[in-house]
Design an enzyme around this catalytic site. Structure first.
Site, PDB file in Angstrom:
ATOM      1  N   CYS A 134      -1.344  81.787  13.081  1.00 19.77           N
ATOM      2  CA  CYS A 134      -2.514  82.360  13.747  1.00 19.77           C
ATOM      3  C   CYS A 134      -2.368  82.266  15.263  1.00 19.77           C
ATOM      4  CB  CYS A 134      -3.775  81.617  13.283  1.00 19.77           C
ATOM      5  SG  CYS A 134      -5.175  81.776  14.394  1.00 19.77           S
ATOM      6  N   GLU A 208      -2.070  85.947   6.852  1.00 13.94           N
ATOM      7  CA  GLU A 208      -2.293  86.761   8.065  1.00 13.94           C
ATOM      8  C   GLU A 208      -2.072  88.243   7.727  1.00 13.94           C
ATOM      9  OE1 GLU A 208      -3.400  86.531  11.065  1.00 13.94           O
ATOM     10  OE2 GLU A 208      -3.375  84.422  11.569  1.00 13.94           O
TER      11      GLU A 208
HETATM   12  C1  NSP Z   1      -6.788  86.389  11.636  1.00 12.91           C
HETATM   13  C2  NSP Z   1      -6.495  85.913  13.018  1.00 12.91           C
HETATM   14  N1  NSP Z   1      -5.296  85.325  13.272  1.00 12.91           N
HETATM   15  C3  NSP Z   1      -5.043  84.899  14.580  1.00 12.91           C
HETATM   16  C4  NSP Z   1      -5.953  85.024  15.589  1.00 12.91           C
HETATM   17  C5  NSP Z   1      -5.638  84.557  16.957  1.00 12.91           C
HETATM   18  N2  NSP Z   1      -6.315  83.374  17.303  1.00 12.91           N
HETATM   19  C6  NSP Z   1      -7.158  85.595  15.253  1.00 12.91           C
HETATM   20  N3  NSP Z   1      -8.128  85.772  16.161  1.00 12.91           N
HETATM   21  N4  NSP Z   1      -7.428  86.052  13.954  1.00 12.91           N
END
Ligand code: NSP
Length: 220
Positions: A134, A208
């Protein structure tokens, strides 16, 4: 080689499927349907609430003051990241109260609870490995998109998103996460343990990719 690079190399296919997902390509080209982006962004607001909880777990599980301080800084960075979401949603006429009332999509629940569970069951290394795709992945994605003509074009409807995640502030957050993984690895990683943490990293990368797919599916 950093621990992050080692984890990425061990999960190369899952990592590529995440960072080069069709959602990402369309975002960079500015062709992503708005409903796909809106669904993604609203869900991402809810996602970040749970990610702030996951980092708060890093404070709870911290063994050194430095662990607690860095986790607290990450909670603050996530709460700041949500301003982007609130800003976009305000333009679409969606208030913060409405955002919070939105039901969570299953892909969102699966990912966020997976990370929290990794932290609850394991130690700080498990938690930070599960968080890594993430935090660090978005910096890698946005940097690549910002280096393309369409990604850097201010007329791209997603220019603000690309600018946010390719900017210096977010790059510093990602670099701190890479350094944190290395320091936790020095302290807690054994070769015997590598497969288990690598499995966490691979699963988070797949989740993800599912998150992007959730956005695309919403556009039909
Ligand atoms: C699903 C997702 N993954 C990562 C990020 C980055 N912090 C986010 N805002 N959202």
């Amino acid at each position: 080689m950093t621990l992050f690079d080692r984890l990425k190399a061990a999960s190369a296919d899952d990592w590529t499927a995440y960072v080069e997902h069709d959602f990402v390509r369309q975002l960079g080209e500015g062709t992503l349907p708005v409903p796909a982006f809106r669904t993604y962004l609203v869900q991402d607001y809810l996602f970040l609430i749970h990610f702030a909880r996951a980092y708060a777990l890093g404070i709870f599980k911290g063994r050194h003051l430095a662990d607690m301080r860095s986790a607290l800084a990450s909670v603050n960075a996530i709460l700041g990241e949500m301003d982007l979401h609130v800003g976009f949603c305000a333009e679409w006429g969606i208030s913060e109260a409405e955002l919070e009332r939105t039901p969570e999509e299953r892909a969102n629940t699966a990912y966020t609870r997976f990370v929290i569970d990794a932290g609850l069951r394991g130690d700080l290394l498990d938690l930070h490995v599960a968080l890594a795709p993430c935090v660090i992945g978005y910096a890698e994605i946005a940097r690549r998109l910002a280096a393309t003509a369409k990604g850097a074009d201010p007329a791209n409807p997603y220019a603000r998103w690309i600018a946010e995640y390719s900017g210096e502030a977010y790059a510093a957050v990602a670099e701190a996460a890479i350094a944190k993984l290395d320091s936790l690895g020095d302290e807690l990683l054994t070769e015997k343990r590598f497969t288990a943490v690598s499995d966490l990293f691979a699963q988070a990368s797949r989740l993800e990719a599912d998150f992007w797919q959730m956005g695309l599916d919403a556009a039909g």
